[in-house]
Design an enzyme around this catalytic site. Structure first.
Site: not given
Ligand code: E4P
Length: 224
Positions: A83
């Protein structure tokens, strides 16, 4: 539509897996930081728990640093997806990783053009953050629709992974639009199942059965 679970908590992953719902996992540095113990051991355990892709995020901010980290992260499991944030070095890293045959998930996507750039760099997934956009008065799902249109226009194979999901409507609308993946926090996965008419309907069935067969009466007598 594939369901990923957005968590680094092994117990949540195991429960959702037991329901047969989990096609993969996404984590991020904030989610990993909440878990106790050695983060590499946590990541390894997550990779061993699921058959699908597990996104592990780089911490470095330079392209070479990201690629170096990615080389280490992929040793944690055969299903690791790297990622990477949508930044200039992030794009350069995605290009290199793609050329090396390593799958990537481009994260923190808040505009359709960011998604287009990620796809052109060769990303396996792009992650538009719908909940965070909604929270500042934008329309997160409109972003998903725009990305799907653009990718459809050009036959791009990058998968749209809807992230930052807050409630079942996000999942429903993403599914209606044809998004490839939704990464969902465990509490929202459980909410997807709920309907008050299911609860009241089941209660009525059980009450009616018990009235005619006395199962409850007998059970409570035995309990005494
Ligand atoms: C996606 O891969 C992220 O981990 C995640 O959805 C982050 O979202 P949030 O921190 O706004 O919940």
């Amino acid at each position: 539509m594939k369901f990923f679970i957005d968590t680094a908590k092994l117990d949540e992953i195991r429960q959702a897996k037991a329901y047969g719902l989990i096609d993969g996992v996404t984590t991020n540095p904030s989610l990993m930081a909440k878990e106790k113990g050695d983060w590499k051991a946590v990541a390894r355990a997550i990779c061993g728990e699921v058959n699908g892709p597990v996104s592990l995020e780089v911490i470095g901010t330079g392209a070479e640093e990201m690629v170096r980290e990615a080389r280490e992260l992929i040793k944690l499991g055969p299903n690791v997806v790297i990622k990477v944030p949508i930044t200039e070095p992030g794009l350069a890293a995605v290009r290199q990783l793609t050329d090396m045959g390593i799958e990537t998930n481009v994260t923190l996507v808040f505009s359709p053009l960011q998604a287009l750039l990620a796809a052109k760099a060769g990303a396996t997934y792009v992650s538009p953050f719908v909940g965070r956009l909604d929270a500042i008065g934008h329309d997160g799902l409109a972003l998903v629709e725009q990305i799907l249109t653009i990718f459809g226009n050009y036959g791009m194979s990058t998968q749209v992974l809807v992230a930052s999901i807050r409630h079942p409507q996000h999942v429903l609308q993403a599914a209606l639009m044809g998004a490839d993946v939704a990464t969902i926090p465990f509490p929202v996965i459980r909410e997807l199942l709920k309907h008050p008419l299911t609860d009241s309907g089941l209660q009525t069935f059980l009450n009616d059965w018990s009235k005619s067969h006395g199962a409850t009466k007998q059970k409570s007598r035995r309990a005494k």
